[in-house]
Structures are given as C-alpha cells and as structure tokens.
Scaffold this motif. Structure first.
Motif, PDB file in Angstrom:
ATOM      1  N   LYS A 481       6.267  10.282  10.964  1.00 49.45           N
ATOM      2  CA  LYS A 481       7.416   9.765  10.218  1.00 49.45           C
ATOM      3  C   LYS A 481       8.208   8.770  11.069  1.00 49.45           C
ATOM      4  O   LYS A 481       8.711   7.762  10.557  1.00 49.45           O
ATOM      5  N   LEU A 482       8.306   9.054  12.380  1.00 43.32           N
ATOM      6  CA  LEU A 482       9.017   8.165  13.302  1.00 43.32           C
ATOM      7  C   LEU A 482       8.418   6.760  13.285  1.00 43.32           C
ATOM      8  O   LEU A 482       9.133   5.759  13.364  1.00 43.32           O
ATOM      9  N   PHE A 483       7.086   6.686  13.173  1.00 40.38           N
ATOM     10  CA  PHE A 483       6.413   5.389  13.164  1.00 40.38           C
ATOM     11  C   PHE A 483       6.206   4.868  11.737  1.00 40.38           C
ATOM     12  O   PHE A 483       5.384   3.988  11.505  1.00 40.38           O
ATOM     13  N   ASN A 484       6.964   5.486  10.832  1.00 41.60           N
ATOM     14  CA  ASN A 484       7.040   4.981   9.460  1.00 41.60           C
ATOM     15  C   ASN A 484       5.672   4.915   8.773  1.00 41.60           C
ATOM     16  O   ASN A 484       5.370   3.952   8.041  1.00 41.60           O
ATOM     17  N   ILE A 485       4.840   5.927   9.047  1.00 39.87           N
ATOM     18  CA  ILE A 485       3.557   6.035   8.350  1.00 39.87           C
ATOM     19  C   ILE A 485       3.847   6.420   6.905  1.00 39.87           C
ATOM     20  O   ILE A 485       4.426   7.472   6.635  1.00 39.87           O
ATOM     21  N   GLN A 486       3.467   5.577   5.976  1.00 40.65           N
ATOM     22  CA  GLN A 486       3.761   5.815   4.577  1.00 40.65           C
ATOM     23  C   GLN A 486       2.915   6.959   4.018  1.00 40.65           C
ATOM     24  O   GLN A 486       1.874   7.316   4.573  1.00 40.65           O
ATOM     25  N   ASN A 487       3.386   7.526   2.896  1.00 34.03           N
ATOM     26  CA  ASN A 487       2.685   8.663   2.280  1.00 34.03           C
ATOM     27  C   ASN A 487       1.237   8.322   1.944  1.00 34.03           C
ATOM     28  O   ASN A 487       0.331   9.144   2.134  1.00 34.03           O
ATOM     29  N   VAL A 488       1.033   7.116   1.452  1.00 33.02           N
ATOM     30  CA  VAL A 488      -0.325   6.687   1.090  1.00 33.02           C
ATOM     31  C   VAL A 488      -1.218   6.645   2.334  1.00 33.02           C
ATOM     32  O   VAL A 488      -2.384   7.057   2.303  1.00 33.02           O
ATOM     33  N   GLU A 489      -0.674   6.141   3.435  1.00 29.56           N
ATOM     34  CA  GLU A 489      -1.438   6.092   4.688  1.00 29.56           C
ATOM     35  C   GLU A 489      -1.744   7.490   5.200  1.00 29.56           C
ATOM     36  O   GLU A 489      -2.847   7.762   5.703  1.00 29.56           O
ATOM     37  N   PHE A 490      -0.752   8.390   5.071  1.00 27.71           N
ATOM     38  CA  PHE A 490      -0.952   9.762   5.539  1.00 27.71           C
ATOM     39  C   PHE A 490      -2.029  10.462   4.711  1.00 27.71           C
ATOM     40  O   PHE A 490      -2.834  11.225   5.247  1.00 27.71           O
TER      41      PHE A 490
END
Length: 611
Positions: A481-490
């Motif tokens: 989340k800190l590196f702003n990984i989006q939900n789609v990427e996760f």
C-alpha cells in the motif's frame, strides 16, 4: 612430520582452498568489491537471519519495532548453534572461518571412516580426493554444459559432502561422526570397549534429532542393527548388566528430543506450516507408503540395490581382510530404504519427504563407491602409486577454480559497485546502531543494515521470522500500500500462476515460504472451488515428496484482497528510511508520504521520511 600429519595438513589445505577459491577468483573479476558484500554474495545466507538473532540469545526472530513476535522460532537450533556462537565474535566473517573448519572436520571424518575399511592411509586419502574431485567435475559439466545426468548424480552427493551451510556442512559432521562411532562399536566384540563410542553416538543422535530429523531416524535404525548384530548372543545379559550405562545413553538422546519438544511447544504455530509441515490421515499414509514403494522400482534405485547386494554378498564376502566395518556403510543404505516407511507409519506429521529419497541415493552411492575401491585395491594393489594423489589434487584444484569462475559469469559489476557505494554512504552518514525503522527490497542490504548494528527491519521473509501469519500479512500488505500498488495490480500478483501458467506463486513463496505449498496430498485448502481446473491439474501431477510448488487458493486471494482494500492512508506505517533496489515493481516515484531522495545511483535509491 609423520604420515598422518602430512595427510591431515593436505586435508586442511584442500578444505581451505575449497572455501577460499571463489574469493580469490572473484577478485580477478571485481578487485575493489567490499569484502563483507563479497561474503554475502558468495555464501549461502538463507539461514543467517536466524544465526544473527540466536547470537544475541533472541529466539524471537522479528527485527520489528511494530509487530513483535509473541513466540520463538521453530527452526532446529542444533544445525545453526555453532555459527551463532562464532557470530558473536566474528560476525559475518564466521562463515569463512567455520566453512574451512567444518569442511576440514567433514573430510577428516570421511578419511577416518575409509581407513577403517582397511585400505591403508594413502589409499584412503586417494579415495577421499576422488570423492571431492568427482563432486567438482559433476558440478562443472552439469552447470556449464547442462548435462542432466551429471546434475542427477551431483545433487545427492553434494547434499552430504558439500560446503553449504548448515546442510551438509554441519549436519553431515553429525552423520559421519555417528558412522565412525558405529564402525568402532562394530569392530569391538567387547562391550566395555564400545562404551566410549556409545556415549559419543548418543550425543550425535541427540544433535541430529534437532538438526536433521531424517538422518536421526536413519542413524537410529543403523545403531539398532549394529548393536543387535554385534551382541546378539548375549544381548539380554548386556541389557541387565549395563542398565545404568544404557539409561545414560538413552537420556542423552532424549535430551535432544526434549529440547525439540520445548522449542515446538513455545514456538509460533504458524511457523511449522510455513516450513512445510502438514498432517496426514490414514488414506494419505497408505498413498505415501505406496508412493515410496513404487519409487523403489525407479531404474537408478533398482541399479543401486542390485549392485550393492551383488557387491556385498558376492564380491566382498570373499575378502577375509575386510571385517565388519564396511557393514556399517551397507546398513546405512538399507536403513535409508526402511526409514521413510517407518516414519510414515508412526507419524501423522509430514514435512519435505524428498529428503528421505536424497539419503537413499547418497547412501547407496557411498556403499557402491567405497566397495569398488576396496575391490580395486584388493585385486590391483600394485597399480596404485602415491603420485596419483598429487594428480587428483591438481584435477580437484583445477575444477574448483573453473566452478568458481562459473559463479562469476552472471555477476553484474555495476550493481556490485553501486551496492558498495550504498554501504559507504551509510557508514559515512553514521547510520549505525540506530533504532530507525528500515525497509529495503534487497536481501543483501538487510544483512548490511544488521551488520551496522542497527536493530529494526520492517519486513523479513517468512522462513526466518517467528511472527504470526497475521503479523507478516499486516507488514507485507502495508508495504504494498505504501508503494501505491493498486487493487488490480495486487490481484494480478495473487493470480500470478494463472496469468503466466506457472506453478509457483512468487508472492506466496517470498513472504510465506511453504504456507501455500501444493502437491498431490498437501494443499492449503480443498481442491474443489479453491483452485482453477488448470491448477488442480498441476497439483494432481506434483509428487507428494515435493514442496517447491506454491499456489494461493481462491478463498485466500479474496481474504487477502479484502484485507488490502481496508488499509486506508491513516493506517499506513511509514518506515524512517528506505533503500530501494530499482525495479518495475516498487518505484520511488509512486511512494506515498513525504520521502526525500538523499542518495541514489544507477541501481539503488535511499529515501528518508520527512513527515
């Protein structure tokens, strides 16, 4: 210097060269590489986090200022205890020191065992050098030319006569010490002369209990066979007359079990699952027994069994000079064949069963290998010349250097130089002995940070950590989340096996080790509705002996995704300092919060929290 002294010196020199050659060679490629970083790059450092923690007498391995582990690590401590002690005084340099010492002890034990096969000192040394040379030659041709047969032979031998820490560097010393003691016991018909070796044997069994349980089972079977066979005529009388002595031996062995029991009792329950332990029912036991039985009919095992029995009961039977010391090595092989069946029958917990099969292959090789040399020296003793030892040593040294050169073929010089600059920056700016909450996505930098006497790491791998799964998840998801990984990427990360048709999810393995390991018997969730049709097909074709494959089940993907979505900006933990190894996954430009770039080079960037 007498003959033994010269041989011991040669073994020491060979052991030293084995460990140091890769360092000498590496300096020709990168002369100005930092020595500490060279150690971290060239040595197997998978277990070093545990070693570092135990050296501080800290059994709770977390290195976290936020999520402190509640329970201790469940990893077998007798395999790392010596390195933990040396780590107190020599830090990471203890890897080289103990590498030389333990390799010397290992080779010396093998030499002593070979001497008991009545080949003589010089011939025994020749056999030892032949063994270590074969390992180097197999490694070279298997690695350079990718010849599969060489790799198949090399792997089980190197698993017991290699220099990898802690297995076999430590565990094989316990093994060969046990074999040496059993040879002494087998040679002595007088029980009183065997007492000293029985005490040592009990001690090594205790050490094996809490370092390499598979070998403990095998050596226990060998010990029973040797004792019963050697003293079968008066075994009952011996038990009565030596009740207190045998009780002492049993107490020593039980002490190893007691330490393992206490460690298991107070260790994190999630950890056992992360290192691959799972429960089996009766039907699964039957399947495993049948699977091991069918493996006995693999061509390499049939050949090992046939050749071993022909050698033992036909050729070697005719040699009156060979007493019963070679029997111990033969019992090693036969016991390794029995061990998995005994273990499966009496245990409802399984873990990495492939180790049993590796022991079978090595023990069979060892008996055939030593028996062939016994026959050669018996029939053609006049052909042997001590000059052959020198020739073999030259071949060993040559291939060792070639293998060391091969280690450097994929080395990226710019990355190593940049890593050295990171170390210099941290030292120059006094990032030492701090309480800073630190994150890095580079494995070597984690050790570099600890080497500077810093206390905290935001994340650690699931194998080394005694944190609970819940704690590990919280930290890992926070970093994403800190590196702003989006939900789609996760979602794509969780579905890696589906997207790329792989059978090993890197996210699962990197952070949770074997938690999501799958094979025909073991899978984290039932197959129905939890895995795709393609994943089920993969799982059903994976041998129950293998733990390598990892697939996250559907319900876990949903749970992790929901947990990830619920993390809001106010809950994010912001490390005080971040060192990123630049890649397409974690990018400093996407990081949340107020971070300032305080140093960067081509491969790394250091970010400081200014919030």
């Amino acid at each position: 210097m007498n003959s033994n002294g010269k041989i011991y010196l040669q073994i020491l020199l060979i052991s030293s060269f084995l460990i140091l050659a890769k360092y000498f060679v590496s300096y020709f490629y990168i002369f100005n590489e930092d020595f500490l970083l060279k150690i971290l790059r060239l040595e197997d450092i998978e277990y070093l986090f545990i070693v570092e923690s135990l050296s501080r007498l800290d059994l709770k391995t977390d290195w976290s200022s936020i999520y402190s582990a509640e329970k201790i690590i469940g990893f077998p401590i007798f395999s790392v205890i010596w390195h933990s002690i040396f780590f107190i005084f020599f830090n990471y340099y203890s890897l080289i020191i103990l590498g030389i010492i333990f390799s010397f002890i290992l080779y010396l034990l093998i030499f002593k065992i070979l001497c008991h096969l009545e080949m003589g000192r010089d011939k025994s040394f020749f056999v030892l050098i032949s063994l270590v040379t074969i390992i180097q030659v197999l490694n070279f041709f298997g690695d350079i030319y990718e010849i599969e047969i060489f790799n198949l032979i090399y792997q089980p031998i190197n698993e017991f006569v290699g220099s990898r820490f802690p297995r076999p560097l430590v565990t094989s010393i316990y093994l060969f010490s046990s074999i040496f003691c059993l040879q002494k016991i087998s040679f002595n018909k007088d029980f009183s002369k065997s007492k000293r070796y029985l005490i040592f044997l009990s001690l090594f069994l205790s050490l094996l209990m809490n370092s390499y349980f598979y070998l403990f089972i095998v050596v226990s079977i060998i010990s029973l066979i040797v004792l019963i066979y050697n003293f079968k005529s008066n075994i009952i009388l011996l038990l009565k007359k030596n009740y207190y002595f045998l009780s002492l031996c049993l107490s020593i062995i039980i002490s190893g079990f007691f330490i393992l029991f206490l460690q298991s009792l107070y260790s994190e329950s999630d950890y056992s699952n992360r290192i691959g332990m799972y429960s089996v029912n009766i039907q699964e036991k039957i399947y495993l027994l049948n699977h091991f039985f069918l493996k006995l009919f693999q061509i390499e095992i049939i050949l090992l069994i046939l050749i071993s029995f022909i050698l033992k009961f036909y050729f070697l039977k005719k040699l009156s000079t060979l007493k019963r010391n070679n029997d111990v090595i033969f019992y090693f092989f036969t016991s390794s064949l029995l061990a998995p069946f005994i273990f499966i029958l009496f245990s409802n917990k399984m873990i990495s069963l492939y180790h049993f099969w590796t022991i079978v292959k090595f023990s069979g090789f060892l008996f055939v290998f030593t028996s062939i040399f016994i026959l050669i020296f018996e029939k053609f003793s006049n052909l042997y010349n001590s000059k052959y030892n020198i020739a073999l040593i030259v071949i060993f040294l040559t291939f060792n250097i070639l293998n060391s050169m091969n280690l450097e073929k994929n080395t990226t010089k710019n990355e190593i130089i940049d890593l050295k600059k990171i170390k210099q920056y941290l030292e120059k700016n006094n990032f030492k002995n701090t309480n800073i909450d630190f994150y890095t996505n580079d494995y070597l930098i984690k050790h570099l940070w600890l080497n500077l006497d810093n206390k905290y790491l935001t994340t650690i791998d699931g194998f080394s950590s005694s944190q609970s799964d819940k704690q590990l998840e919280s930290v890992v998801l926070n970093i994403f989340k800190l590196f702003n990984i989006q939900n789609v990427e996760f979602i794509e990360i969780l579905n890696e096996t589906n997207k790329y048709g792989q059978s090993r999810n890197n996210f699962a393995v990197q952070y949770f080790n074997y938690k999501y390991s799958v094979n025909f018997i073991r899978h984290y969730k039932p197959l129905v509705n939890e895995y795709t049709n393609n994943e089920i097909k993969i799982i059903k074709n994976v041998s129950p002996l293998i733990s390598y494959y990892a697939i996250i089940p559907n319900s876990e993907k949903i749970r992790l995704l929901n947990k990830y979505k619920k993390i809001n900006l106010g809950q994010i933990i912001y490390p005080d300092l971040i060192i990123l190894k630049r890649n397409s996954f974690f990018n400093e430009r996407s990081i949340l919060g107020k971070y300032r770039d305080i140093y960067s080079n081509n491969n790394y960037v250091i970010l400081k929290n200014d919030m």
